[in-house]
Enzyme design. Structure first.
Site, PDB file in Angstrom:
ATOM      1  N   ASP A  98       0.799  -1.235   0.000  1.00 19.68           N
ATOM      2  CA  ASP A  98       0.000   0.000   0.000  1.00 19.68           C
ATOM      3  C   ASP A  98       0.827   1.279   0.000  1.00 19.68           C
ATOM      4  O   ASP A  98       0.402   2.304   0.512  1.00 19.68           O
ATOM      5  CB  ASP A  98      -0.913   0.002   1.239  1.00 19.68           C
ATOM      6  CG  ASP A  98      -0.136  -0.208   2.533  1.00 19.68           C
ATOM      7  OD1 ASP A  98       1.091  -0.005   2.551  1.00 19.68           O
ATOM      8  OD2 ASP A  98      -0.763  -0.587   3.544  1.00 19.68           O
ATOM      9  N   GLU A 120       0.142  -9.106  -0.988  1.00 18.07           N
ATOM     10  CA  GLU A 120      -0.548  -8.519   0.170  1.00 18.07           C
ATOM     11  C   GLU A 120      -1.730  -7.661  -0.314  1.00 18.07           C
ATOM     12  O   GLU A 120      -1.877  -6.496   0.037  1.00 18.07           O
ATOM     13  CB  GLU A 120       0.400  -7.702   1.057  1.00 18.07           C
ATOM     14  CG  GLU A 120      -0.162  -7.487   2.458  1.00 18.07           C
ATOM     15  CD  GLU A 120       0.732  -6.645   3.360  1.00 18.07           C
ATOM     16  OE1 GLU A 120       1.542  -7.251   4.086  1.00 18.07           O
ATOM     17  OE2 GLU A 120       0.607  -5.411   3.342  1.00 18.07           O
ATOM     18  N   GLU A 134      -2.121   5.214   2.824  1.00 18.77           N
ATOM     19  CA  GLU A 134      -2.051   3.800   2.432  1.00 18.77           C
ATOM     20  C   GLU A 134      -3.391   3.209   2.000  1.00 18.77           C
ATOM     21  O   GLU A 134      -3.436   2.387   1.079  1.00 18.77           O
ATOM     22  CB  GLU A 134      -1.468   2.964   3.580  1.00 18.77           C
ATOM     23  CG  GLU A 134       0.011   3.197   3.836  1.00 18.77           C
ATOM     24  CD  GLU A 134       0.294   4.351   4.802  1.00 18.77           C
ATOM     25  OE1 GLU A 134       1.471   4.549   5.166  1.00 18.77           O
ATOM     26  OE2 GLU A 134      -0.664   5.064   5.191  1.00 18.77           O
ATOM     27  N   HIS A 215       5.015   5.165  13.942  1.00 21.18           N
ATOM     28  CA  HIS A 215       5.355   6.020  12.793  1.00 21.18           C
ATOM     29  C   HIS A 215       4.135   6.541  12.025  1.00 21.18           C
ATOM     30  O   HIS A 215       4.286   7.331  11.109  1.00 21.18           O
ATOM     31  CB  HIS A 215       6.237   5.246  11.808  1.00 21.18           C
ATOM     32  CG  HIS A 215       5.474   4.182  11.055  1.00 21.18           C
ATOM     33  ND1 HIS A 215       5.158   2.973  11.626  1.00 21.18           N
ATOM     34  CD2 HIS A 215       4.950   4.155   9.804  1.00 21.18           C
ATOM     35  CE1 HIS A 215       4.482   2.246  10.747  1.00 21.18           C
ATOM     36  NE2 HIS A 215       4.337   2.938   9.632  1.00 21.18           N
ATOM     37  N   ARG A 217       1.185   8.450  10.352  1.00 20.81           N
ATOM     38  CA  ARG A 217       0.893   9.876  10.192  1.00 20.81           C
ATOM     39  C   ARG A 217      -0.308  10.305  11.026  1.00 20.81           C
ATOM     40  O   ARG A 217      -0.353  11.406  11.548  1.00 20.81           O
ATOM     41  CB  ARG A 217       0.597  10.206   8.709  1.00 20.81           C
ATOM     42  CG  ARG A 217       1.821  10.206   7.827  1.00 20.81           C
ATOM     43  CD  ARG A 217       1.422  10.266   6.350  1.00 20.81           C
ATOM     44  NE  ARG A 217       2.595  10.084   5.499  1.00 20.81           N
ATOM     45  CZ  ARG A 217       3.236  11.067   4.893  1.00 20.81           C
ATOM     46  NH1 ARG A 217       2.852  12.305   5.052  1.00 20.81           N
ATOM     47  NH2 ARG A 217       4.277  10.831   4.129  1.00 20.81           N
ATOM     48  N   HIS A 247      11.529   6.257  15.275  1.00 17.88           N
ATOM     49  CA  HIS A 247      11.480   6.536  13.835  1.00 17.88           C
ATOM     50  C   HIS A 247      12.142   7.881  13.541  1.00 17.88           C
ATOM     51  O   HIS A 247      12.081   8.808  14.351  1.00 17.88           O
ATOM     52  CB  HIS A 247      10.010   6.550  13.373  1.00 17.88           C
ATOM     53  CG  HIS A 247       9.836   6.405  11.898  1.00 17.88           C
ATOM     54  ND1 HIS A 247       9.950   7.451  11.032  1.00 17.88           N
ATOM     55  CD2 HIS A 247       9.534   5.323  11.135  1.00 17.88           C
ATOM     56  CE1 HIS A 247       9.733   7.029   9.789  1.00 17.88           C
ATOM     57  NE2 HIS A 247       9.475   5.731   9.831  1.00 17.88           N
TER      58      HIS A 247
END
Length: 372
Positions: A98, A120, A134, A215, A217, A247
């Site tokens: 993604d 996936e 994503e 991590h 967003r 991260h």
């Protein structure tokens, strides 16, 4: 049947981990003429994975730039990968998951009438901005894919509801389990690097290690501040040691360093390369994360995972009992971790639950479709 000309393309560390076992399998398949193309959306971390698995790229587009917008990155991937397609004229491209790399490379292939295989495939939240970007990347990729490799029956069901024909979907398990098995074998055979040696010096015998990664967003800002508040409270539990590979994104670095630096029992360390992270997962008691891959990997190692998100595109692990959603509410995070530490029965139930993401044979199932 002539040899199939295949390009595997990926750009981030998680994609590299999940595509590496497929690349190794295809290299051994005489019916496949394989090329590996990397966009280097994650430069340093991607290179580490390639080295660990002994892979080399035939094309390195090297598109990483500081502070580029998603649109700038997307347009550069689309343009640069188009040149690779023009030169190679492949039968198939394989994309993963993604990312901006997967959606843009799939689009470039579609424009050139090259068949697309999506590893996936079929993960969904059906919430446009969670995770962002994503969710839309994978939906876009799914619309133009020719062959969908779904990790679970739930993923297959999502695709079928969206109108994908049954014959175009293969349920494989997740290739991340194949990669994990390869990594664990390597560690068991004595593999050690500087990062693993350093981890061994940090981990205190007799303490329960809580590993934290973050991590996403959607957790930037208040989400990370609340997560840090919970971690601070957890570190005060007797016999607990928090290890947090932080991260590199400034939106993660700033709140974590501001709120958690210098606290006893909290070790803020640099992001770990793949083998060291597998070692850390093995050494962990509980894992707190917002990462997708960790939700799939940790159950294979018998480690309970608490996911610091409000929803997940991996509901199978929640249903199986290996994963629990805890969001970013500090009280909820603290109470759920404390319950696992204080109640061995709860812990045993989560750690011994069946991993729904497969048996480590996903790449063999994919490879069988391309045997001459």
């Amino acid at each position: 049947m002539h040899n199939q000309k295949v390009i595997l393309v990926f750009g981030t560390r998680p994609e590299a981990i999940k595509m590496a076992p497929l690349a190794l399998k295809f290299k051994d398949n005489p019916a496949i003429d394989l090329k590996i193309c990397i966009t280097a959306q994650h430069r340093h971390m991607l290179d580490q994975v390639m080295e660990f698995f002994g892979l080399q790229a035939d094309y390195d587009l090297d598109l990483m730039k500081a502070n580029q917008s998603l649109n700038q990155l997307a347009s550069r991937i689309l343009s640069a990968f188009d040149e690779v397609l023009e030169r190679e004229q492949p039968d198939w491209i394989f994309v993963h998951g993604d990312t901006t790399t997967s959606s843009m490379c799939a689009l470039a292939a579609f424009h050139r009438r090259v068949r697309i295989a999506h590893v996936e495939a079929g993960l969904r939240t059906y919430i446009k901005d969670s995770p962002f970007p994503e969710e839309i990347n994978r939906q876009m990729t799914g619309k133009i894919t020719d062959l969908h490799f779904a990790p679970t029956t739930s993923s297959r069901d999502n695709l079928q509801r969206e109108g994908v024909e049954e014959q175009d979907i293969l349920v494989t398990g997740n290739t991340v389990i194949d990669a994990l098995h390869l990594a664990v074998q390597k560690l068991q055979s004595g593999y050690e690097d500087d990062e693993i040696a350093q981890l061994k010096s940090v981990i205190t015998a007799g303490k329960k290690v809580i590993t934290v990664t973050g991590h996403r967003r959607e957790n930037f800002g208040g989400g990370f501040e609340r997560i840090c508040e919970a971690i601070k409270k957890l570190s005060a539990i007797e016999d607990v040691q928090v290890i947090f590979p932080v991260h590199l994104n400034p939106n993660v670095q700033q709140p974590v360093n501001d709120l958690l630096s210098g606290i006893a029992n909290i070790h803020l360390i640099s992001p770990l390369a793949y083998p060291a992270f597998v070692y850390l997962m093995q050494a962990s008691h509980i894992i707190l994360t917002d990462s997708g891959g960790v939700q799939e990997e940790a159950p294979s190692l018998g480690k309970p995972v608490l996911v610091m998100r409000e929803n997940t595109e991996r509901p199978e692990a929640v249903e199986a009992g290996t994963v629990k959603l805890v969001g970013t509410d500090p009280e909820k995070i603290y109470s759920e971790v404390a319950a696992l530490i204080q109640n061995p029965e709860n812990y045993q139930r989560m750690s011994s639950a069946y991993n729904p993401y497969g048996d480590g044979q996903a790449v063999e199932r994919i490879n069988q479709l391309f045997v001459g």
